[in-house]
Write an enzyme that holds these catalytic residues in place. Structure first.
Site, PDB file in Angstrom:
ATOM      1  N   THR A 214     -41.339 -65.904 -49.684  1.00 37.03           N
ATOM      2  CA  THR A 214     -40.443 -67.001 -50.234  1.00 37.03           C
ATOM      3  C   THR A 214     -41.392 -67.684 -51.373  1.00 37.03           C
ATOM      4  O   THR A 214     -40.855 -68.660 -51.978  1.00 37.03           O
ATOM      5  CB  THR A 214     -40.109 -68.131 -49.034  1.00 37.03           C
ATOM      6  OG1 THR A 214     -41.122 -68.284 -48.589  1.00 37.03           O
ATOM      7  CG2 THR A 214     -39.072 -67.429 -48.191  1.00 37.03           C
ATOM      8  N   HIS A 434     -16.518 -43.888 -37.348  1.00 33.52           N
ATOM      9  CA  HIS A 434     -17.547 -45.077 -36.911  1.00 33.52           C
ATOM     10  C   HIS A 434     -17.481 -46.009 -37.818  1.00 33.52           C
ATOM     11  O   HIS A 434     -17.313 -47.096 -37.694  1.00 33.52           O
ATOM     12  CB  HIS A 434     -18.894 -44.414 -36.675  1.00 33.52           C
ATOM     13  CG  HIS A 434     -19.913 -45.667 -36.268  1.00 33.52           C
ATOM     14  ND1 HIS A 434     -20.176 -45.562 -34.642  1.00 33.52           N
ATOM     15  CD2 HIS A 434     -20.593 -46.547 -36.617  1.00 33.52           C
ATOM     16  CE1 HIS A 434     -21.051 -46.773 -34.563  1.00 33.52           C
ATOM     17  NE2 HIS A 434     -21.197 -47.227 -35.547  1.00 33.52           N
ATOM     18  N   GLU A 435     -17.755 -45.888 -39.121  1.00 34.61           N
ATOM     19  CA  GLU A 435     -18.115 -46.833 -40.088  1.00 34.61           C
ATOM     20  C   GLU A 435     -16.726 -47.337 -40.497  1.00 34.61           C
ATOM     21  O   GLU A 435     -16.599 -48.461 -40.877  1.00 34.61           O
ATOM     22  CB  GLU A 435     -18.495 -46.149 -41.345  1.00 34.61           C
ATOM     23  CG  GLU A 435     -19.885 -45.737 -40.996  1.00 34.61           C
ATOM     24  CD  GLU A 435     -20.973 -46.580 -40.691  1.00 34.61           C
ATOM     25  OE1 GLU A 435     -20.814 -47.926 -41.012  1.00 34.61           O
ATOM     26  OE2 GLU A 435     -22.097 -46.478 -39.997  1.00 34.61           O
TER      27      GLU A 435
END
Length: 632
Positions: A214, A434-435
């Protein structure tokens, strides 16, 4: 800190090398003496010849030798040829006729010892000396790298160089609140007398906390750059080495050097390496070296003798919860500054900083990239820009286009695209269902993130496909219905396999693990179940490193059983709900699977279009969640 450029000594001027060479010469010299202190025949001879015992006896019989020396295992015969003396050496064999033969030929003979005191001693001592010399050589090299000699205890002075960073606050973006917190430090360093005249005490230390990547180190450099003061930086682990007391010595040297150049800044990165709490769970830890180093740091930060030498300590960590309370009290680290992951506007500004020097096409939209990268840190964004530039170069493009940036985002989130990985049509079909299940549930569940892309191209180490969800903004709070929505989306993949293929695969293992963890958090940490009520059963681990929940159990076996039952029942309840939703939209999912099977990739817009067309064709009330309600 940068190592100083000290001139290196030539190899043969090394004391250890000279000592080894001297020892070798000494051995050769001492071997030239007999045990009685006289020079050996070998030393006086011009040459020596190794012959058989028979040849030596033949020389004696022919009167061709002058002296014979008889040892325990060897026999030597010397012969003079002009100005040269030749020594014949042979292995001795038992022979009772040798001495009578020497008497008969009237040749001088004597006995000799084949070893002497000096060589015997060296034979014992030399291995020890060699090992000791090698140890000293290696230890000396190691300690020089650490900043001192073997007996110099690794002084830090040789390693410390003040930097004058060129970084300014304008070079940073996305951390406006953090910058505002440290601007005052710059004023302290620039005008210390202003605050001294008012009787104000300058802060001794500022702790920068936040997730990795960060910009904590960059912020510390920017403070030094804005104040135009020397900047001394050191990693927390650099203080602690193998010698006890070395860390404390380095702390003293570091502060001593900084005070000489005051006003100045000392920056200690990863301070948790030396500042870890000395007591954990009521038991005092036993790392003496780290404790001595910490005690010395505490003493230095108390400011003995430094009233007129303003030295401010900046430190960075992503594990503030493990730091020693004595280090965190006022008068040492007076302030904590959170350097968090950027929000949407912060990400846009960070992207603007990192695109400087990058050739961009006209279609580049940084706002769109910022929307795709919610939750990423500044270092991640810098890597995305660089990755996009590399992709453009790899494709022989002269400019970085929006598509390169999108691909770089996907690569950073889901991993490298594995187009070479061939999967069978059967597995490809399983992945497509599945997706599609994930995508449909995500679009029809209030509180879930919007679908950006669905792909059945393998990525990373294990993923055979993925659904890219892009939240509109960072989430700092999660409501219960949002956690439930996340569970539903995770269960969508397995539920689609169950509904459409009537058989399940191992592809949902990670989804089930994550769903279980969410419910476990609801029960044990968030107080969102009837099992625990408002009671917290487990403590959360590091907030910045994503450590999840602690493993220490603070509840009974009965509570554990109730927790397991609650998790099981909620998973089954949500799984049943998800299966029903997918069954209601069977034809829409079949269309989606066919397009995925043919094209391998479809966009989020196309997913929403397929669902909407199915609802219109079947006169169904739309269950698509509008954009403004998607994450609310």
């Amino acid at each position: 800190m940068k190592p100083t450029n000290e001139p290196k000594k030539p190899f043969f001027q090394s004391p250890i090398i000279l000592a080894v060479l001297g020892g070798i010469l000494l051995i050769f010299f001492l071997r030239s003496f007999n045990s009685d202190g006289s020079f050996s025949d070998n030393f006086l001879a011009s040459s020596t010849k190794n012959v058989s015992y028979h040849e030596i006896k033949q020389l004696i019989s022919n009167n061709e030798v002058e002296n014979v020396s008889i040892g325990q295992t060897l026999i030597k015969a010397s012969h003079k040829e002009g100005n040269n003396r030749v020594i014949y050496i042979a292995k001795r064999v038992p022979d009772l006729t040798l001495v009578p033969l020497l008497d008969e030929k009237k040749i001088n003979y004597s006995g000799f010892s084949e070893s002497n005191f000096f060589t015997d001693m060296l034979g014992w001592l030399m291995p020890i000396l060699v090992i000791l010399g090698l140890w000293m050589f290696m230890a000396n090299r190691m300690q020089k790298n650490m900043g001192g000699g073997i007996f110099g205890m690794g002084s830090a002075k040789k390693l410390i160089n003040a930097e004058k960073p060129n970084v300014r606050f304008n070079d940073m973006a996305g951390n406006e609140e953090a910058k505002e917190e440290v601007v005052e430090i710059v004023d302290f360093l620039k005008y210390p007398e202003r605050y001294a005249n008012l009787g104000a005490k300058i802060p001794k230390g500022v702790l920068l906390v936040g997730p990795p990547g960060t910009g904590k180190t960059l912020l510390a450099k920017a403070v030094a750059g804005e104040a135009h003061v020397p900047f001394f930086s050191m990693g927390g682990s650099s203080f602690i080495e193998m010698f006890v007391g070395l860390g404390a010595s380095r702390v003293r040297d570091l502060f001593e050097t900084a005070k000489k150049q005051a006003p100045s800044i000392i920056f200690i990165d990863e301070i948790d390496a030396i500042g870890k709490s000395r007591a954990a769970g009521g038991v005092v830890s036993g790392n003496d070296e780290r404790e001595q180093t910490l005690n010395q740091l505490l003493a230095e930060m108390d400011g003995f003798g430094s009233e007129n030498a303003p030295v401010i300590v900046l430190a960075a960590t992503n594990r503030p919860e493990i730091l020693d309370p004595a280090l965190m009290r006022p008068g040492r680290f007076d302030r904590q500054v959170l350097v968090d992951k950027p929000d949407f506007n912060g990400r846009v500004e960070i992207l603007k900083v990192h695109i400087k020097g990058v050739k961009l096409a006209n279609d580049v939209n940084l706002q769109e990239v910022a929307k795709l990268t919610a939750g990423l840190a500044g270092a991640d964004l810098a890597n995305i820009i660089n990755e996009a530039a590399l992709l453009a170069g790899r494709n022989n493009q002269k400019e970085v286009r929006q598509q390169h940036l999108k691909e770089a985002v996907e690569r950073g989130i889901a991993g490298l695209e594995k187009k070479s990985r061939r999967i069978s049509p059967k597995e490809k079909k399983i992945v497509a269902y599945h997706e599609s299940g994930h995508a449909v549930i995500s679009e029809m569940t209030k509180g879930s993130a919007r679908v950006n892309k669905v792909s059945i191209i393998p990525r990373g180490m294990a993923a055979l496909g993925y659904t890219l969800n892009t939240p509109e903004e960072n989430k700092y709070l999660m409501q219960k219905h949002e956690l439930i929505a996340e569970i539903d989306v995770l269960l969508g993949g397995r539920a689609a396999e169950d509904v459409f293929l009537e058989e399940i695969s191992t592809g949902a293992s990670n989804d089930l693990e994550r769903a279980t963890d969410i419910i476990k958090g609801m029960v044990s940490y968030y107080g969102m179940s009837s099992v625990s009520g408002l009671m917290v059963l487990e403590k959360q681990r590091n907030a910045f490193l994503g450590g999840g929940y602690g493993s220490s159990r603070e509840f009974s076996e009965k509570t554990a059983e109730e927790m397991d039952l609650f998790i099981k029942n909620l998973l089954e309840e949500r799984y049943k709900h998800v299966k029903q939703t997918l069954s209601d939209y069977r034809e829409a999912i079949e269309i989606m699977v066919k397009e995925l099977f043919d094209k391998e990739v479809i966009t989020g817009e196309r997913v929403r279009e397929i669902i909407s067309e199915y609802e219109v064709a079947n006169n169904l009330e739309s269950r698509l969640i509008p954009l403004e309600e998607q994450a609310s």
